[in-house]
Design an enzyme around this catalytic site. Sequence first.
Site, short mmCIF file in Angstrom:
data_model
loop_
_atom_site.label_atom_id
_atom_site.label_comp_id
_atom_site.label_asym_id
_atom_site.label_seq_id
_atom_site.Cartn_x
_atom_site.Cartn_y
_atom_site.Cartn_z
CD GLU A 30 7.02 -38.48 1.49
OE1 GLU A 30 5.88 -38.06 1.20
OE2 GLU A 30 8.05 -37.78 1.39
CE LYS A 164 10.27 -32.53 -2.72
NZ LYS A 164 9.82 -32.16 -1.36
#
Length: 310
Positions: A30, A164
Amino acid sequence: MTRDLSARFLDIAPEVQTALRQGAAVVALESTIITHGMPYPQNVQTAREVEQIVRDNGAVPATIAIIGGRIKIGLSDEELTWLGTAKDVLKLSRADLPYAVSVGRPGATTVAATMICADLAGIRVFATGGIGGVHRGAETTLDISADLDELARTPVAVVCAGAKAILDLPKTLEYLETRGVPVVGYQTDSFPAFWSRASGIPAPIRLDSPSAIADLIETKKALGLEGGTLIANPVPEADEIPAEEMNNFIDEAIGEAMQRGVVAKAVTPFLLSRLFERTSGRSLTTNIALVKNNAALAGRLAVALSVSSR
Ligand code: PSU
Ligand code: MN
């Protein structure tokens, strides 16, 4: 994708094109992590090193971004440097991708948008740092990353270091289960928390080798089940920041984001950069290490998949 559509929107780098045609291993990477996830120059340097790690593990890297209205599958060195230094690059998820392509504005792809572009090109494996998820306080903000719905609908395997730890991890896993996404802990029983190896929440599935993961992906496909697979690969022990240590910084950063009224797309980049400051750069060192670790596993998984589908 039909040849016409591909020619209309995609620029596939020659090396990637050749590998795809031969059924060889390719790993998508990405670009939001480059533009919105890490500061310059570490962003560009990491992106280059990650591509090399994919190669060292037997696959061809394809970093994805939108430049000049084209969906680039594989970036040149110049494009990578430009992206890593340019201002005003859009952060693109599913909702923003057609806009960037239609008006020709440059954009970096998040996990969701990278999955879409990888699938258009015929790439089945993608490595990132950590996926987006259900944010803490989502009961009131409804902030749930489009990454989760993309995993439910697009057939790409995403290798990450969990979600995360700034997120609500139990809700993130609940959401993935509801949407039918297999979540695999790689050589671990605990779902990893990005900077830390363990979140204290069990990983729904445990598998211990790339070939076992490839079998799961092929079986899912053969059963006609749509959507992707999430592979959660814990950060190497030497590079981890224990959860107890990280949590204080995270609470502080989230409080500050609320105080300043940071919302929507800006939340994740804001928190990542605050944590970088609060940990004196240690969070970035860990982020770089976990992305590299994921690139290595993704390379091996892509090789296993290319062998199994021969
Ligand atoms: N992994 C990283 N750093 C990042 C990201 C992933 O190590 O910056 C990006 C990915 O592009 C992911 C995005 O899709 O964070 C999540 O953004 P949001 O929470 O706004 O959906
Ligand atoms: Mn969001």
